[in-house]
Design an enzyme around this catalytic site. Sequence first.
Site, PDB file in Angstrom:
ATOM      1  N   LYS A  89       1.048  -1.208  -0.016  1.00  0.00           N
ATOM      2  CA  LYS A  89      -0.086   0.095   0.104  1.00  0.00           C
ATOM      3  C   LYS A  89       0.914   1.190  -0.191  1.00  0.00           C
ATOM      4  O   LYS A  89       2.030   1.076   0.476  1.00  0.00           O
ATOM      5  CB  LYS A  89      -0.911  -0.124   1.278  1.00  0.00           C
ATOM      6  N   GLY A 191     -18.662   8.241   0.082  1.00  0.00           N
ATOM      7  CA  GLY A 191     -17.661   8.473  -0.759  1.00  0.00           C
ATOM      8  C   GLY A 191     -17.973   7.662  -1.977  1.00  0.00           C
ATOM      9  O   GLY A 191     -19.185   7.060  -2.211  1.00  0.00           O
TER      10      GLY A 191
HETATM   11  P1  NAD Z   1     -13.727   8.196  -0.114  1.00  0.00           P
HETATM   12  O1  NAD Z   1     -12.822   8.978   0.270  1.00  0.00           O
HETATM   13  O2  NAD Z   1     -14.497   8.154  -1.465  1.00  0.00           O
HETATM   14  O3  NAD Z   1     -14.982   7.982   0.836  1.00  0.00           O
HETATM   15  C1  NAD Z   1     -14.888   8.210   2.237  1.00  0.00           C
HETATM   16  C2  NAD Z   1     -15.672   9.069   2.899  1.00  0.00           C
HETATM   17  O4  NAD Z   1     -15.876   9.074   4.223  1.00  0.00           O
HETATM   18  C3  NAD Z   1     -15.910  10.391   2.646  1.00  0.00           C
HETATM   19  O5  NAD Z   1     -17.176  10.807   2.137  1.00  0.00           O
HETATM   20  C4  NAD Z   1     -15.453  11.245   3.866  1.00  0.00           C
HETATM   21  O6  NAD Z   1     -16.156  12.475   3.853  1.00  0.00           O
HETATM   22  C5  NAD Z   1     -16.164  10.098   4.638  1.00  0.00           C
HETATM   23  N1  NAD Z   1     -15.657  10.264   6.203  1.00  0.00           N
HETATM   24  C6  NAD Z   1     -14.506  10.463   6.446  1.00  0.00           C
HETATM   25  N2  NAD Z   1     -14.522  10.498   7.866  1.00  0.00           N
HETATM   26  C7  NAD Z   1     -15.755  10.180   8.427  1.00  0.00           C
HETATM   27  C8  NAD Z   1     -16.460  10.043   9.693  1.00  0.00           C
HETATM   28  N3  NAD Z   1     -15.598  10.182  10.793  1.00  0.00           N
HETATM   29  N4  NAD Z   1     -17.702   9.820   9.442  1.00  0.00           N
HETATM   30  C9  NAD Z   1     -18.486   9.852   8.710  1.00  0.00           C
HETATM   31  N5  NAD Z   1     -17.715   9.885   7.188  1.00  0.00           N
HETATM   32  C10 NAD Z   1     -16.667   9.900   7.271  1.00  0.00           C
HETATM   33  O7  NAD Z   1     -13.382   6.413  -0.013  1.00  0.00           O
HETATM   34  P2  NAD Z   1     -13.821   5.254  -0.565  1.00  0.00           P
HETATM   35  O8  NAD Z   1     -12.889   5.100  -2.070  1.00  0.00           O
HETATM   36  O9  NAD Z   1     -15.269   5.255  -0.775  1.00  0.00           O
HETATM   37  O10 NAD Z   1     -13.320   4.236   0.493  1.00  0.00           O
HETATM   38  C11 NAD Z   1     -14.067   3.901   1.687  1.00  0.00           C
HETATM   39  C12 NAD Z   1     -13.410   3.079   2.640  1.00  0.00           C
HETATM   40  O11 NAD Z   1     -13.302   1.788   1.890  1.00  0.00           O
HETATM   41  C13 NAD Z   1     -12.004   3.305   2.937  1.00  0.00           C
HETATM   42  O12 NAD Z   1     -11.535   2.745   4.309  1.00  0.00           O
HETATM   43  C14 NAD Z   1     -11.337   2.386   1.788  1.00  0.00           C
HETATM   44  O13 NAD Z   1     -10.051   2.198   2.218  1.00  0.00           O
HETATM   45  C15 NAD Z   1     -12.050   1.344   1.804  1.00  0.00           C
HETATM   46  N6  NAD Z   1     -11.782   0.470   0.588  1.00  0.00           N
HETATM   47  C16 NAD Z   1     -12.111   1.191  -0.581  1.00  0.00           C
HETATM   48  C17 NAD Z   1     -12.124   0.505  -1.863  1.00  0.00           C
HETATM   49  C18 NAD Z   1     -12.342   1.179  -3.189  1.00  0.00           C
HETATM   50  O14 NAD Z   1     -12.367   0.434  -4.254  1.00  0.00           O
HETATM   51  N7  NAD Z   1     -12.543   2.493  -3.311  1.00  0.00           N
HETATM   52  C19 NAD Z   1     -11.565  -0.691  -1.956  1.00  0.00           C
HETATM   53  C20 NAD Z   1     -11.294  -1.376  -0.642  1.00  0.00           C
HETATM   54  C21 NAD Z   1     -11.477  -0.801   0.676  1.00  0.00           C
END
Ligand code: NAD
Length: 361
Positions: A89, A191
């Site tokens: 990562k 997100g």
């Molecule tokens: P993103 O940045 O698009 O969305 C994250 C969202 O969480 C944002 O809207 C942010 O404002 C919100 N947020 C942050 N802190 C917060 C809080 N305390 N309370 C409520 N909301 C809060 O990220 P994403 O791509 O949607 O990923 C979300 C999670 O899933 C992450 O942990 C990421 O590591 C995990 N993940 C994502 C993927 C992927 O394909 N994008 C794959 C595996 C794991």
Amino acid sequence: MLKVKDDLNMSVFSAADYDDHEQVVFFSDQDTGLKAIVAIHSTVLGPAVGGCRMWNYPTEQDAIDDVLRLSKGMSLKNAMADLGLGGGKSVIIGDPRTDKTPELFKAFGRYIDRLGGHYITAEDVGIEVDDIQIVATQTKYVAGLETGDHPSGNPSPYTAHGVFYGIKAAVRHRLGKKDLGGLTVLVQGLGHVGYNLCRELHEAGAKLVVADINQGNVDRVTSEFAARAVGPEAIFEQPGDVFAPCALGAVLDDHTVLKLKVPVIAGSANNQLKRDHNGEELRRLGILYAPDYIINAGGIIQVANEVHGRDTDVDEGMKKVEEIYGTLMEVFDEADKEGKATNQIADTIAGRRIEAARASK
Ligand code: NAD
């Protein structure tokens, strides 16, 4: 002198999260202000693949801790999904809303290239497909692209689809229900993944209670999917059927698990458990926890097609992701049989696969 030595030991090799990483690299580029860390946990099963996160970390130590925990999680995730990939990562220290420049991502790409393919990067929190496309102008060790020979595209809809199937598996196992119609799902984080998950849940007839620190993301989901919004802290104590953490990691700690009023936790965030013992605590409380790196593997399952040079269309990719349902069911059954926490069972299976590959080398 001794003090310095102790401090070094504290923050690197003996750090709780270091856990036998093969390589950790710190990149700094004066011209662009890039400060990035790449953690390669294991290449035993293949090149280390895992996304890049851009985040305004309060301290450098927070960034180090995060990248180490995330990269180990990728080793377990890639082993569990049987992708022929190792785990790694990267993080870029900075505010994704204000600190992004094309030059910064080009510098990042040049540094990734120096690793010679031991690590392949992609999107994670704070990183968009457009950013990754810029990285790809400097290195071939990048995936999650929309161009190229075998583009797999934005992984987030695949991750969301996997989480949707994971929720179905957990609901089937814990509540004995085949579909999600009428159930209440609490979604934390709206997100890329959270938004797509809300869409699928809404289409399946689930009621949504949502929270995000970004008001624009809240407004979009409440207006499009008839969701009810609550504050970021209040989401933990809402009554419902499923809690889906889709924001950042470490949200399930000694304090928050006691607030929960749901029988199932199933969401996309990486490293949801602050510490392993929180999984055991959830089991004791009768809350079924879908191990994060199994349920959120949809994106990497799709990205693996690109890394291995396989062409897939969206339907094929989504179908493959649905296998997460069966993988979770096996882990839930095994956890019941053994009387152990689901995260412990998952770690044992994934760890065994990595060790078997190491031994056969
Ligand atoms: P993103 O940045 O698009 O969305 C994250 C969202 O969480 C944002 O809207 C942010 O404002 C919100 N947020 C942050 N802190 C917060 C809080 N305390 N309370 C409520 N909301 C809060 O990220 P994403 O791509 O949607 O990923 C979300 C999670 O899933 C992450 O942990 C990421 O590591 C995990 N993940 C994502 C993927 C992927 O394909 N994008 C794959 C595996 C794991």
